[in-house]
Scaffold this motif. Structure first.
Motif, mmCIF file in Angstrom:
data_model
loop_
_atom_site.group_PDB
_atom_site.id
_atom_site.type_symbol
_atom_site.label_atom_id
_atom_site.label_comp_id
_atom_site.label_asym_id
_atom_site.label_seq_id
_atom_site.Cartn_x
_atom_site.Cartn_y
_atom_site.Cartn_z
ATOM 1 N N ARG A 190 0.860 -1.181 0.000
ATOM 2 C CA ARG A 190 0.000 0.000 0.000
ATOM 3 C C ARG A 190 0.894 1.227 0.000
ATOM 4 O O ARG A 190 1.959 1.247 0.638
ATOM 5 N N PHE A 191 0.450 2.283 -0.688
ATOM 6 C CA PHE A 191 1.316 3.436 -0.921
ATOM 7 C C PHE A 191 0.691 4.737 -0.446
ATOM 8 O O PHE A 191 -0.501 4.972 -0.609
ATOM 9 N N GLU A 192 1.541 5.575 0.122
ATOM 10 C CA GLU A 192 1.094 6.852 0.686
ATOM 11 C C GLU A 192 0.819 7.890 -0.395
ATOM 12 O O GLU A 192 -0.001 8.788 -0.221
ATOM 13 N N ALA A 193 1.522 7.784 -1.511
ATOM 14 C CA ALA A 193 1.292 8.675 -2.652
ATOM 15 C C ALA A 193 1.262 7.825 -3.913
ATOM 16 O O ALA A 193 2.161 6.998 -4.136
ATOM 17 N N VAL A 194 0.222 8.015 -4.729
ATOM 18 C CA VAL A 194 0.103 7.299 -5.996
ATOM 19 C C VAL A 194 -0.096 8.335 -7.096
ATOM 20 O O VAL A 194 -0.992 9.182 -7.008
ATOM 21 N N VAL A 195 0.754 8.289 -8.120
ATOM 22 C CA VAL A 195 0.655 9.216 -9.252
ATOM 23 C C VAL A 195 0.743 8.414 -10.543
ATOM 24 O O VAL A 195 1.425 7.397 -10.593
ATOM 25 N N ALA A 196 0.053 8.883 -11.574
ATOM 26 C CA ALA A 196 0.110 8.137 -12.840
ATOM 27 C C ALA A 196 -0.410 8.969 -14.000
ATOM 28 O O ALA A 196 -1.267 9.835 -13.835
ATOM 29 N N ILE A 256 -6.555 2.644 -6.709
ATOM 30 C CA ILE A 256 -7.341 2.788 -5.475
ATOM 31 C C ILE A 256 -7.015 1.633 -4.526
ATOM 32 O O ILE A 256 -6.852 1.823 -3.316
ATOM 33 N N TYR A 257 -6.913 0.439 -5.084
ATOM 34 C CA TYR A 257 -6.611 -0.750 -4.269
ATOM 35 C C TYR A 257 -5.251 -0.628 -3.599
ATOM 36 O O TYR A 257 -5.067 -1.039 -2.449
ATOM 37 N N GLN A 258 -4.297 -0.055 -4.307
ATOM 38 C CA GLN A 258 -2.927 0.049 -3.769
ATOM 39 C C GLN A 258 -2.741 1.273 -2.863
ATOM 40 O O GLN A 258 -1.738 1.389 -2.173
ATOM 41 N N LEU A 259 -3.702 2.196 -2.883
ATOM 42 C CA LEU A 259 -3.590 3.429 -2.097
ATOM 43 C C LEU A 259 -3.769 3.150 -0.613
ATOM 44 O O LEU A 259 -4.716 2.479 -0.197
ATOM 45 N N ASP A 260 -2.850 3.674 0.197
ATOM 46 C CA ASP A 260 -2.935 3.509 1.645
ATOM 47 C C ASP A 260 -4.083 4.351 2.189
ATOM 48 O O ASP A 260 -4.529 5.309 1.561
ATOM 49 N N ASP A 261 -4.550 4.005 3.382
ATOM 50 C CA ASP A 261 -5.689 4.713 3.977
ATOM 51 C C ASP A 261 -5.412 6.198 4.187
ATOM 52 O O ASP A 261 -6.323 7.020 4.123
ATOM 53 N N ASN A 262 -4.144 6.542 4.438
ATOM 54 C CA ASN A 262 -3.794 7.950 4.666
ATOM 55 C C ASN A 262 -3.195 8.599 3.421
ATOM 56 O O ASN A 262 -2.609 9.671 3.487
ATOM 57 N N GLY A 263 -3.343 7.925 2.274
ATOM 58 C CA GLY A 263 -2.668 8.396 1.060
ATOM 59 C C GLY A 263 -3.524 9.266 0.160
ATOM 60 O O GLY A 263 -4.730 9.419 0.360
ATOM 61 N N PHE A 283 -8.011 11.310 -5.677
ATOM 62 C CA PHE A 283 -8.767 10.428 -4.792
ATOM 63 C C PHE A 283 -8.100 10.341 -3.426
ATOM 64 O O PHE A 283 -6.868 10.352 -3.319
ATOM 65 N N LYS A 284 -8.918 10.217 -2.400
ATOM 66 C CA LYS A 284 -8.448 9.963 -1.037
ATOM 67 C C LYS A 284 -9.385 8.940 -0.401
ATOM 68 O O LYS A 284 -10.602 9.034 -0.576
ATOM 69 N N LYS A 285 -8.823 8.022 0.372
ATOM 70 C CA LYS A 285 -9.668 7.024 1.019
ATOM 71 C C LYS A 285 -10.298 7.545 2.305
ATOM 72 O O LYS A 285 -11.350 7.072 2.728
ATOM 73 N N THR A 286 -9.619 8.472 2.937
ATOM 74 C CA THR A 286 -10.173 9.024 4.183
ATOM 75 C C THR A 286 -10.360 10.527 3.999
ATOM 76 O O THR A 286 -9.450 11.312 4.248
ATOM 77 N N ARG A 287 -11.554 10.906 3.581
ATOM 78 C CA ARG A 287 -11.863 12.328 3.399
ATOM 79 C C ARG A 287 -12.641 12.864 4.602
ATOM 80 O O ARG A 287 -13.088 14.015 4.600
ATOM 81 N N GLY A 288 -12.792 11.998 5.610
ATOM 82 C CA GLY A 288 -13.484 12.431 6.819
ATOM 83 C C GLY A 288 -14.924 12.804 6.523
ATOM 84 O O GLY A 288 -15.661 12.068 5.868
#
Length: 517
Positions: free
Chosen positions: A297-303, A344-351, A405-410
């Motif tokens: 899982r990754f904290e920053a994902v760019v592509a 999205i699958y590889q994105l860490d929860d805080n990423g 995208f962010k997984k935790t947008r609160g």
């Protein structure tokens, strides 16, 4: 001097040298082939200078040259062990780029032989065999075939041509600590752009313009001065990940690239930017069909993935954890959402994830509409939609967009839409985003301000009312009212013109009569 001005000056100097080298090689081979020699030799020079810098430090107190130390078995053994641990490879004194330049300049004829360079390249790969750095140097120079008859019919003619290119490369200012361009990536793009008709490849497939990279990098590093890792599943030359490292302290780099030539370029680029072989892990494979970092899982994902690419869309992927929750797979002929789902699958929860895509992903229906709805309605992962200007990528003039995208947008209940389609400076061949354009886009992303005709923070219920269609004009109204036309004034003027024409006709008739015509 602004960053963009510095970039242009450095690019101009680099392009001037590349043009000279390209002209030397152009009659010998196709552009797609000779770029491999130029880039490979640029990289070999870098590895040589890296070796010399490290050796100089290791031997500074011993008052002995590298050449003499190499002749002493005890020194030699110690140097090899240290170099393999610290930089992952060894270049012998006679194989250094600077040593070969000396050989080229000795006497009128010069003593340089291309066989020496061939041995040197093989020696680098062999030096890393059985070590932790083996996978990073294995087959690294495969695209630079020094035995090819395209360089010349015999060793002498091949040696002469390569020597000429090496002298030109020796004059390129690398400016390691003050470089604002991606030397290899920029060289690659320039060579392709100049000879695109014969190249068979488009630079846009593996290279993201620096200013677009900067936007992505600033977004994924927002409020993060340190990142444990960064990931690019379609990494091309690696320039996007390297740009992220200019905005934050990145500890580890992970990437995957399908094209072998570009995979080699990415590894070169990592090393060229002074990363240790232990700092990055780049794989050569199909990301969708055979992901190589799937458990991470990754904290920053760019592509900047290939737009609307084909993929198998095999039904087996409905059981793949990356895609199963959506109930639908991206279409065979448009893998855009397959890449989004993978990331999205590889994105860490805080990423944070930022990806460049064609506008079609914003509004296309069918399976893509279902996936888009799930990401917004069920997960609330979408954070921003940014429309970029047209013609900023080489190889395609279409306008593109950035999705964040962010997984935790609160409790965040809005998506910021930014229409930056007019944020550019007209260039000779392409439109260019200036530093001011970049800062304006990033500032609005951070502040989430609504600005007339530029940005709009849309609540999720509004997006729902639009059936999860993300087409930017639905949210950012850029309509410019056209000034009303007074038809009575126009009609009166047309009548006046008709009268003027009639008068002129009478006058011309009189002239013709006087002339007897």
């Amino acid at each position: 001097m602004t960053t963009s001005e510095k970039q242009r000056l450095q690019q101009a100097e680099l392009h001037k040298k590349l043009w000279t080298m390209a002209n030397d090689l152009r009659g010998q081979m196709e552009a797609y082939d000779f770029k491999n020699y130029i880039l490979g030799l640029i990289f070999y020079r870098y590895l040589s200078e890296k070796t010399e810098t490290r050796i100089e430090k290791l031997l500074e107190e011993d008052n002995i040259s590298y050449e003499d130390a190499w002749k002493d078995e005890e020194y030699k053994e110690g140097l090899i062990d240290t170099l393999l641990v610290e930089i992952g490879f060894v270049i012998e004194p006679e194989f250094l780029f600077s040593s070969m330049i000396k050989e080229i300049h000795i006497g009128e004829k010069g003593n340089f032989d291309i066989e020496l360079l061939h041995k040197a390249i093989k020696a680098i790969e062999q030096s890393s065999l059985g070590t932790n750095s083996q996978q990073d140097f294995e087959n690294l120079f495969d695209d630079m075939d020094l035995t090819s008859t395209k360089l010349g019919r015999d060793v002498k003619s091949r040696s002469k041509l390569i020597a000429k290119i090496m002298v030109s490369i020796n004059e390129i200012p690398f400016l390691h600590d003050d470089v604002d361009i991606d030397v290899l990536g920029d060289a690659y793009e320039y060579l392709i752009s100049q000879f695109a008709a014969n190249a068979g490849k488009k630079a846009g497939e593996f290279y993201t313009p620096q200013q677009v990279s900067k936007i992505l990098a600033k977004i994924v590093t927002h409020n993060k001065s340190n990142l444990k890792n960064v990931y690019d599943p379609t990494c091309g030359s690696g320039s996007l990940m390297l740009r992220v490292a200019k905005e934050s302290n990145v500890r580890l780099f992970y990437g995957q690239e399908l094209t072998t030539t570009t995979f080699n370029l990415a590894r070169m680029n990592m090393l060229l930017h002074d990363l240790r072989y232990t700092d990055f892990d780049i794989k050569n494979d199909d990301t969708l069909e055979n992901p190589r970092h799937i458990d991470m899982r990754f904290e920053a994902v760019v592509a900047n993935p290939p737009y609307s690419a084909n993929w198998s869309a095999d039904s087996k992927y409905l059981d793949d954890d990356r895609f199963s929750a959506y109930g639908k797979l991206a279409p065979k002929s448009k893998a855009d959402f397959a890449f989004i789902q993978h990331m999205i699958y590889q994105l860490d929860d805080n990423g944070t994830m930022a990806v460049v895509l064609p506008h079609g992903v914003l509004f296309r229906g069918g399976a893509e509409g279902i996936i888009r709805t799930y990401l917004i309605e069920e997960k609330n992962y979408l954070d921003a939609v940014i429309g970029l200007p047209a013609n900023v990528f080489f190889g395609t003039s279409i306008p593109t967009c950035i999705l964040v995208f962010k997984k935790t947008r609160g409790s965040e209940d809005s998506v910021i839409f930014i229409d930056a389609s007019n944020e550019f400076e007209k260039g000779k061949n392409q439109n260019v985003l200036t530093d001011e354009n970049v800062e304006k886009i990033v500032d609005i992303y951070k502040s989430r301000q609504t600005i007339e005709k530029f940005s709009y923070a849309s609540r999720l219920d509004e997006i729902k009312k639009n059936d999860y269609n993300l087409n930017i004009p639905r949210y950012v109204d850029t309509f410019e009212e056209i000034e009303a036309i007074d038809l009575e004034v126009v009609s009166k003027r047309l009548k006046e013109i008709d009268d003027e024409i009639a008068d002129i006709d009478v006058e011309l008739t009189q002239y013709f009569r006087e002339l007897g015509l």
